[in-house]
Design an enzyme around this catalytic site. Structure first.
Site, PDB file in Angstrom:
ATOM      1  N   LYS A 119      40.104  37.554  31.861  1.00 13.54           N
ATOM      2  CA  LYS A 119      39.907  39.071  31.592  1.00 13.54           C
ATOM      3  C   LYS A 119      40.811  39.420  30.709  1.00 13.54           C
ATOM      4  O   LYS A 119      40.331  39.898  29.592  1.00 13.54           O
ATOM      5  CB  LYS A 119      40.056  40.020  32.759  1.00 13.54           C
ATOM      6  CG  LYS A 119      40.044  41.441  32.557  1.00 13.54           C
ATOM      7  CD  LYS A 119      40.233  42.358  33.962  1.00 13.54           C
ATOM      8  CE  LYS A 119      40.334  43.679  33.581  1.00 13.54           C
ATOM      9  NZ  LYS A 119      40.411  44.506  34.830  1.00 13.54           N
TER      10      LYS A 119
ATOM     11  N   GLU B  80      48.444  30.347  32.807  1.00 12.70           N
ATOM     12  CA  GLU B  80      48.051  29.193  33.308  1.00 12.70           C
ATOM     13  C   GLU B  80      46.522  28.797  32.603  1.00 12.70           C
ATOM     14  O   GLU B  80      46.480  27.556  32.419  1.00 12.70           O
ATOM     15  CB  GLU B  80      47.679  29.479  34.995  1.00 12.70           C
ATOM     16  CG  GLU B  80      48.620  29.730  35.905  1.00 12.70           C
ATOM     17  CD  GLU B  80      49.285  30.999  35.972  1.00 12.70           C
ATOM     18  OE1 GLU B  80      49.014  31.872  34.995  1.00 12.70           O
ATOM     19  OE2 GLU B  80      50.261  31.336  36.736  1.00 12.70           O
TER      20      GLU B  80
ATOM     21  N   GLY C 289      39.579  42.214  37.958  1.00 17.22           N
ATOM     22  CA  GLY C 289      39.113  40.572  38.255  1.00 17.22           C
ATOM     23  C   GLY C 289      38.752  40.093  39.387  1.00 17.22           C
ATOM     24  O   GLY C 289      37.907  39.371  39.648  1.00 17.22           O
ATOM     25  N   ARG C 290      39.417  40.826  40.752  1.00 18.74           N
ATOM     26  CA  ARG C 290      38.787  40.081  41.911  1.00 18.74           C
ATOM     27  C   ARG C 290      37.250  40.766  42.252  1.00 18.74           C
ATOM     28  O   ARG C 290      36.891  40.572  43.286  1.00 18.74           O
ATOM     29  CB  ARG C 290      39.763  40.503  42.985  1.00 18.74           C
ATOM     30  CG  ARG C 290      40.188  41.842  43.186  1.00 18.74           C
ATOM     31  CD  ARG C 290      41.589  42.079  44.047  1.00 18.74           C
ATOM     32  NE  ARG C 290      42.090  43.419  43.810  1.00 18.74           N
ATOM     33  CZ  ARG C 290      42.748  43.857  42.958  1.00 18.74           C
ATOM     34  NH1 ARG C 290      43.382  43.101  42.098  1.00 18.74           N
ATOM     35  NH2 ARG C 290      43.481  45.192  43.179  1.00 18.74           N
TER      36      ARG C 290
ATOM     37  N   GLU D 216      44.897  41.051  47.571  1.00 16.00           N
ATOM     38  CA  GLU D 216      45.514  41.622  46.481  1.00 16.00           C
ATOM     39  C   GLU D 216      45.049  43.088  46.168  1.00 16.00           C
ATOM     40  O   GLU D 216      45.817  43.741  45.282  1.00 16.00           O
ATOM     41  CB  GLU D 216      44.748  40.889  44.992  1.00 16.00           C
ATOM     42  CG  GLU D 216      45.692  40.886  44.030  1.00 16.00           C
ATOM     43  CD  GLU D 216      45.183  39.923  42.574  1.00 16.00           C
ATOM     44  OE1 GLU D 216      44.259  40.374  42.247  1.00 16.00           O
ATOM     45  OE2 GLU D 216      45.931  39.223  42.268  1.00 16.00           O
TER      46      GLU D 216
ATOM     47  N   HIS E 150      38.556  22.861  66.123  1.00 11.04           N
ATOM     48  CA  HIS E 150      39.298  21.858  66.457  1.00 11.04           C
ATOM     49  C   HIS E 150      40.541  22.049  65.938  1.00 11.04           C
ATOM     50  O   HIS E 150      41.201  20.584  65.735  1.00 11.04           O
ATOM     51  CB  HIS E 150      38.298  20.402  66.099  1.00 11.04           C
ATOM     52  CG  HIS E 150      36.989  20.337  66.985  1.00 11.04           C
ATOM     53  ND1 HIS E 150      37.125  19.679  68.242  1.00 11.04           N
ATOM     54  CD2 HIS E 150      35.968  20.894  66.795  1.00 11.04           C
ATOM     55  CE1 HIS E 150      35.922  19.827  68.615  1.00 11.04           C
ATOM     56  NE2 HIS E 150      34.999  20.476  67.596  1.00 11.04           N
TER      57      HIS E 150
ATOM     58  N   LYS F  71      55.701  36.279  37.354  1.00 14.22           N
ATOM     59  CA  LYS F  71      55.268  35.745  36.050  1.00 14.22           C
ATOM     60  C   LYS F  71      56.535  35.907  35.252  1.00 14.22           C
ATOM     61  O   LYS F  71      56.567  35.155  34.367  1.00 14.22           O
ATOM     62  CB  LYS F  71      53.985  36.674  35.529  1.00 14.22           C
ATOM     63  CG  LYS F  71      52.949  36.479  36.443  1.00 14.22           C
ATOM     64  CD  LYS F  71      51.842  37.153  35.496  1.00 14.22           C
ATOM     65  CE  LYS F  71      50.461  37.586  36.422  1.00 14.22           C
ATOM     66  NZ  LYS F  71      49.493  38.670  35.679  1.00 14.22           N
TER      67      LYS F  71
END
Ligand code: F6P
Length: 551
Positions: A211, A217, A273-274, A359, A390, A514
């Site tokens: 965005k 990263e 973003g999410r 978030e 399990h 960050k």
């Protein structure tokens, strides 16, 4: 929309009424609630589009639900919802509209931000994406050497990765199988290495999804991918145009990176973003499943948007799910919420929901900056249910914690399963139904004893039950159903943020790490500067440098 002056949540009479009601409810067991109302199982159920939602196995009565709806009214959930749909700037700390619902609005809808109808722009980008996706799918988008693109690598992180990566897995049965898709997010070079090591660069397209186009990263991985490509192709910068496209709101940064803005697919600052994988961020998915299926998915989102916007409170599924979460957080001290899909294709669904929910609602101050003194968003966790059975279900069944859980399952397996495997579906779903039954009703000591269990083992083999669950059942996992499910959770998260009076659409909590990483990196590489660090971090950095052979 700061809500300044709003009465604090825990000072509302509706809050106090819920607290009193909780005391009255005491240890009432789901066994009693079901015995008292033979129709509870079907009465406490809703249909939304293709989703059948059973909420009967919750620790609630008609009175609880009424009081929760009163709380929603007192906190004006509907008012904030309408403001969101109208394009008002309800993300007050960033002064932005919150309009992911516009991404799936029909072509003729009118939704304005600052007086401009955004729907035509949304559809122009969708059309551009469709034209590009069709070209790639048909083998008509060729790389620098003239070979058709066959491999698509999405590089992004957070919302620019989790959504498309999750949806690609969910809809794998609908994907064009002769194309290869990879999703790279981690700045650990191993991620990119493993993604590209067996690919032919001449047939590989990188989709750089960011965005902001400043996320370290993603830009680091995209730069490394460009180096890999140019080295593999023994080509110059001019090869980039055919092998890199960008999904972003930031044309300037895209250009700086060397990607032609003609190959940029745009979205807008009113898409968080999410909340973005149904925007241009979904390009990899659209290439995988084709534009038509992608549109079906958008229609599924839209169906639930409309439901949330218009359904009365008693039948409003996101409202109900949101309020149930508020109930358990505030009055049962539930700290977490499990999402347990009974579908292998939903293996990344909970990871996706972690960002969406945590978030959004991992906040501890109200919209006007006052500390909250009530629970906000839960820890969201879970993996496909049968595997969980399990592993960690023991704790849900017999541990000490209250863990409300969502069970998601489908009546039909996907269509192209190998014939022998279709029969396994009933076994999968028998587990699905059995688990919520066991969690709700448990097994009493008397029932255990009646089986002849020795007295010293009775306590160990007793299941208290009374563990709350929601069951969501649909006929099949189609693109539309995926859209419906995601929108259901988006709006559930919205409802909770509205009740808790927090800004669900900012994410300041990710900033500090960050900034500190930027400061620490030169200390790792060049040394010096350690004296500015706290003694623990300085010790760790110095141990790291020694292990890397740096003095
Ligand atoms: O798409 P971008 O700008 O690279 O951001 C990636 C992710 O980083 C975050 O901003 C958190 O740091 C998320 O909200 C977002 O989804």
């Amino acid at each position: 929309m700061t809500n300044a002056g709003r009465t604090r949540l825990n000072q509302l009479p509706e809050w106090a009424a819920l607290g009193k009601h909780r005391e009255q409810l005491g240890d009432t067991h789901l066994r009693e609630l079901f015995d008292a109302d033979p129709r509870r199982g079907t009465g406490y159920a809703l249909r939304v589009g293709d989703l059948y939602l059973d909420y009967s196995k919750h620790l609630v009565t008609d009175e609880t639900l009424r009081l929760l709806r009163d709380l929603a009214a007192a906190t004006d959930v509907a008012g904030l919802r309408d403001a969101m749909f109208r394009g008002e700037k309800i993300n007050n700390t960033e002064d932005r509209a919150v309009l992911h619902t516009a991404l799936r609005a029909p072509r003729d809808a009118v939704i304005e931000v600052d007086g401009v109808n955004v729907v035509p722009e949304v559809h122009a980008v969708l059309d551009k994406m469709a034209a590009f996706a069709d070209k790639v799918r048909a083998g008509e988008w060729t790389g620098h050497t003239g070979k058709p693109i066959r491999n698509i690598v999405n590089i992004g992180i957070g919302g620019s990765d989790l959504g498309p990566a999750m949806a690609y897995e969910v809809l794998r049965a609908y994907t064009q199988r002769d194309l290869t898709f990879r999703f790279v997010s981690n700045v650990d070079g191993a991620d990119l290495h493993e993604a590209v090591r067996d690919l032919d660069a001449a047939e590989t397209l990188f989709i750089v999804a960011s965005k902001t186009f400043t996320t370290i990263e993603t830009i680091t991985n995209a730069t490394s991918a460009r180096n890999w490509l140019l080295t593999e192709l023994r080509a110059g910068q001019d090869a980039v145009a055919k092998h890199f496209v960008a999904l972003s709101t930031n044309a300037e940064k895209v250009e700086d990176f060397g990607i032609d803005t003609a190959n940029m697919f745009e979205f807008w600052d009113w898409v968080g973003g999410r909340y973005s994988y149904d925007s241009a961020i979904g390009l990899s998915l659209m290439i995988a499943i084709g534009p038509e299926r992608f549109r079906e998915m958008l229609d599924g989102f839209h169906l639930v948007d409309e439901h949330f916007r218009t359904a009365p409170p008693e039948q409003n599924a996101p409202l109900l799910l949101g309020l149930l979460g508020v109930w358990y957080g505030a009055f049962f001290d539930a700290q977490s919420h499990a999402v347990l899909p009974y579908s292998h294709y939903l293996s990344k669904f909970t990871a996706y929901l972690q960002q969406l929910d945590m978030e959004s609602n991992g906040k501890s101050v109200t919209r006007d900056g006052q500390p909250v003194d009530w629970q906000t968003g839960p820890v969201v966790w879970g993996t496909p249910g049968t595997n969980g059975q399990h592993a960690y279900y023991q704790l849900i069944h017999q541990g000490t914690k209250v863990i409300p859980a969502d069970f998601i399952g489908f009546a039909r397996p996907v269509e192209d399963l190998l014939p022998g495997l279709v029969a396994q579906h009933d076994l999968l779903m028998a587990n699905f139904f059995a688990q919520t039954q066991a969690l709700a009703f448990g097994k009493t000591p008397e029932e255990v004893r009646a089986e002849g269990v020795p007295e010293e083992l009775v306590a160990h083999k007793t299941f208290h039950g009374n563990h709350p669950t929601t069951t969501i059942l649909a006929e099949a996992l189609t693109p539309s159903v995926l859209g419906q499910l995601v929108a259901l959770y988006e709006h559930k998260v919205f409802v909770q943020g509205a009740v808790w009076n927090i800004d669900s659409f900012d994410q300041w909590g990710v900033e500090l790490g960050k900034v500190l990483a930027k400061r620490i990196e030169p200390v790792l590489t060049e040394g010096g500067g350690g004296e500015q660090l706290d003694s623990s971090t300085a010790g760790l950095v110095s141990a790291y440098r020694a292990l890397r052979g740096r003095s």
